[in-house]
Structures are given as C-alpha cells and as structure tokens.
Design an enzyme around this catalytic site. Sequence first.
Site, PDB file in Angstrom:
ATOM      1  N   HIS A 190       0.821  -1.214   0.000  1.00  0.00           N
ATOM      2  CA  HIS A 190       0.000   0.000   0.000  1.00  0.00           C
ATOM      3  C   HIS A 190       0.853   1.261   0.000  1.00  0.00           C
ATOM      4  CE1 HIS A 190      -3.136  -2.919   0.263  1.00  0.00           C
ATOM      5  NE2 HIS A 190      -3.911  -1.983  -0.240  1.00  0.00           N
ATOM      6  N   CYS A 488      -9.113  -3.344 -12.351  1.00  0.00           N
ATOM      7  CA  CYS A 488      -8.870  -2.208 -11.449  1.00  0.00           C
ATOM      8  C   CYS A 488      -7.604  -2.408 -10.635  1.00  0.00           C
ATOM      9  CB  CYS A 488     -10.057  -1.975 -10.525  1.00  0.00           C
ATOM     10  SG  CYS A 488     -10.354  -3.351  -9.413  1.00  0.00           S
TER      11      CYS A 488
HETATM   12  C1  PEP Z   1      -6.385  -5.822  -6.400  1.00  0.00           C
HETATM   13  O1  PEP Z   1      -6.198  -6.758  -5.622  1.00  0.00           O
HETATM   14  O2  PEP Z   1      -5.932  -5.779  -7.560  1.00  0.00           O
HETATM   15  C2  PEP Z   1      -7.152  -4.647  -5.950  1.00  0.00           C
HETATM   16  C3  PEP Z   1      -7.510  -3.708  -6.796  1.00  0.00           C
HETATM   17  O3  PEP Z   1      -7.453  -4.557  -4.616  1.00  0.00           O
HETATM   18  P1  PEP Z   1      -6.412  -4.104  -3.451  1.00  0.00           P
HETATM   19  O4  PEP Z   1      -5.151  -3.658  -4.117  1.00  0.00           O
HETATM   20  O5  PEP Z   1      -7.079  -3.024  -2.679  1.00  0.00           O
HETATM   21  O6  PEP Z   1      -6.255  -5.368  -2.677  1.00  0.00           O
END
Ligand code: PEP
Length: 550
Positions: A190, A488
């Site tokens: 993150h 996404c």
């Molecule tokens: C993913 O896993 O690609 C996603 C968009 O969700 P996150 O990155 O929030 O886990």
Amino acid sequence: MNIQGTGIGRGVATGRILRVAPALKEPEDVARNPQISDEDAEQQVLSALEDVKSQLEARAEQASKASKNDEISDILGALAQMAADPALIGEISKVVKSGKTPERAVFDGFGEFEAKLEALGGYMAERAKDLHDVGQRVIALLTGAAMPGIPEGKGPSILLAEDLSPADTASLDLSQVLGIITIQGSPTSHTAILARSRGIVAIVGAQKADSLHDGDTVILNAAKNVIVLDPSDDDIEEAEHQKRQSERARLLRGKPGATKDDVPVALLANVGKPEDANAALEHGAEGVGLFRTEFMFISSSQSPSVEDQTKAYVELLRHFPHRKVVIRMLDAGADKPMEFLTPENEPNPALGLRGLRTLRAHRQVLDDQLEALARANEQTDADLWVMAPMVADEHEADFFVKLGKAKGIEHVGAMAEVPSIALMANEVAKVADFVSIGTNDLTQYTLAADRTLASVGAYQTAWHPAVLRAIKLIADAGKEHDMPVGVCGEAAADPDLALVLVGLGVTSLSMAPVALDDVRANLAEHTFEETQKLASRALAGEFYPQRTDE
Ligand code: PEP
Ligand code: MG
C-alpha cells in the site's frame, strides 16, 4: 552496473541520492556516569526537547508558507507541542533521578506515554507513533546520531530508504522529492500505491540499492524497472525524451479512452477517499472504477455508522453525476487487518479471513454498508455499481448479488482476485452484473507470492502468462454472457499491459489518476486488432520480464 527493482508507474527521474537514516537503536539501559548530576542530566534533556520543539515549529511554519498545506503544518505543530508536554517532562525527570542516562530516560519516559496511548487504541494509538517519532528526534540530538526519517534542507533529491511508512510517503514535500527508491516493498504494497497516487516516480524492492551512497547520481526509470548508476549523456537524453513524451500524453486529457480505430475503453480512476474525486476529474477520469472503502474503517475500533458511511458515499457520488462509480465493499484482512474484524493469530493472513469472507463473518457490517450505499444512491444521480472483494466462485457471487439487489442497487458485481473465480467465470457471468479484476491479488494468488514481500516481489507481475490466461477466461466469459469485465488492479496502470488487457477483451480500465494520461495516449496509438495481436503474444509468454541482475 544497473540495479533492478520494480517501477511504480511509468515516470523517469534523474537526481542525486539522499539516504533516509534508519531507525535508532534502543539506548542501553545502564547507569549514568556518576559524575553527571541529576540536574545536569535533566538540563541536557530539557534543552534537547526545546530544540526538537523549535525544529518542528519551524517546519510547521515552512510547510504552511511553502504549500499552504495546513494539514501538514497542523500535524507538525501538534508534534512540537508533544515535546513540551509537562506530564511527559515530569516522567522523564523521574527516570533521570533514578540514575539513568539522559537518552535512556527519554526512551523510557516517552515509552510510558506511548504505551498509554496505544492502550486506548484507534486514533490515539496512531498518536503513539507520532510521539515515538518525537522521542527518537530527542534521542538523536542527545546521542549525536543521524536524525531518523527524511533529512531536510538537502535540496531536491532521490530518497533511498529501507522502506517508507505510508505516513512518511503521505507527508513528503513533493518540491524536494524527485523520486523514491525502497530496498524492501513490492509494487502492490500500500506504500507503493500511495506513491503512485501522489505521482512520485518510485522503484521498490531494489535490494541491491543498499550499496548506493548520498550524492550518487542516478536515473530512475520506472517503466524499465531499473536504476541507472552513473548515467551517460545518452542515458540522460533518453530520460528527458521520456519526460517529453509524458508531457505530450497530457494533451489528450479530457478525451474518452479509445483505441486508434475508436473502440471505446472506459478509463476510470481508483480512489481511496471522497476527496480523491478531484484528482480523478483533473486527470480526465470518466468515472470511478474502484473506490476502496477501507479508509473509513481502518482508523477506527468499530464499524462506522450507517449515517457516517452514507455521508462519505454521497460526498464521492456527487462529483460524478450520470457517470459510473464502482464502490467496493470493505476489504478487511491480510495486508489491511482491521482490529475489530480480523483475527489476530492467523498464520497466513492472505489466505485467511479477508474481503467477502470477513463480511460474511460479520453480517451486521455487511448489511450496514449495503444500506449506506443504497441510501447514498437514492440521494445522488451517479451511476452506482457495487462489488465485493475476494469472491471465490459463482455461489459467493450469487449470495452477494442477491443481497445488493434486495437493497435496490442496480449493478452488483464481483471482484476477480483469486484463481478459482477465473476457473468458474462462465458460471459467475450468469449471476453477476459485472466483474472487475483485481490483478494485484489475482497475481499474488495465482503465483502464490505474498504481495507485501520483497523476497518474492519478482513474481508480482501480471505480465506472467498464467495471470493473463486467468484474465482471458474471465474476459471470454464476459463476452459470451454480455457482462462487462474491467481491470482495477495496478496492471491497468501500465500503458503496455493496458493494451494487452484490451486485446484480451477487457472493456474498462481503472487506475490511479496520475496513470491515466499515459494509458490513454498509448491506447490512442494502437488499433484494436493490434491490441489483440499483442495479447496473443503476451499469452504465449513473449513479454514476460526476465530479471537481469541475477
Ligand atoms: C487488487 O487486488 O488488484 C485490488 C484492486 O485490490 P487491493 O489492491 O485493494 O487489494
Ligand atoms: Mg485486492
């Protein structure tokens, strides 16, 4: 020698290295030199506290003048006040009088208060980290160690750190940061996502960068996943060329996403807070493809009320009248543990209770969130789509779609993040209104490589043909059942990979707003048939990157 890592976004940056000092060692718990009296030791502590307070106040004033950023200035001001807290000073004096060294007294005194704040949990526990940071500064002054954290006043530089905390990344002064290198971390940690969302050129997981020194000149080439050491004039010219290309891409802002032969591909934004809507619109997003709703839950020790949630969703939806906004249900667990929802002792949290699994185990949280979304939908005229994270198969998809529909939400879908949903894509397409592929997790689970671990960071690429084949299964099912399939995950933000995704049959791409320009420009330069040809080659593994530093 060049150093490999994983680039965040496509940017290029040239500059000199500035190392971020590592955390300080804990001061030894030993008796003070008996020749230093309590009064002298106390005086040393008081003047170090005073100096730290003045430094923080000066930074607060600078932040407020330089960027009119009151939020950062307020945070720094609050930190300065911590250094002058009489109760804290009293506690430290008590430890000094027990005969300990000034630095140990500061460590113990701050530690006492940090523990109290941590015990309160939530917002107050976050303040414990701030307090710790102030204490570390005081200890650095007392011991003559390098000040931990990001050095100041060194001019625009490329920061090199073991890793940066999300808080550090969030409060970076962008006028002083040309780029970031982290030795740890992976592209979907993150922290990396935050770097991308702030438009900072970054290379993460560059383990060999540890050999770099302050003042070394380097080029960060995020698109090529490489740090170029001692760049030649040609290298610098190429980097400049790339920067100019990005500037040209910017000119297409405001045009809807489409291939050269006008096959539309909706280009949407990933956002994490309602306020991010502004950045999304600024970068020409046609709507929102992923709203991560975790922000409301993450700093709290209980689920936010239906009313508070409704307010936040309305705030976001109001920015997008008649435009698509895909809101994802709370994705708690794994790398986003939530105190009140996530079990503490899961041995493999990524394979534990997360996403829809967590929501099913906490039905009230699930029902409240859907209720808030339904209310927000009624109060605005955005085109709301709602999806659940970590859906494993058609049964889970069906469960969630029925719940959403019962609340009156028109478009209810599933995120594809685990290989099982790709294998069951035909069945899923019969029950879900849409599928949005989260390539970050789909890659993690397809390749069995923890997305937060640098040691397996090289696996974290959706260019792997196994991941692309999983995406194809979903896109094919979408085509057959007339079900929209978007991406996404971070893969959508790579302009070359975006072409491949479109060639595989993906109909919308959602990414950090800063990535939109380059993806839009690259799409506009290729026909749909060209994207299909690229997809076939990628499926065969032709572009699967090989690391060259091993
Ligand atoms: C993913 O896993 O690609 C996603 C968009 O969700 P996150 O990155 O929030 O886990
Ligand atoms: Mg995910």
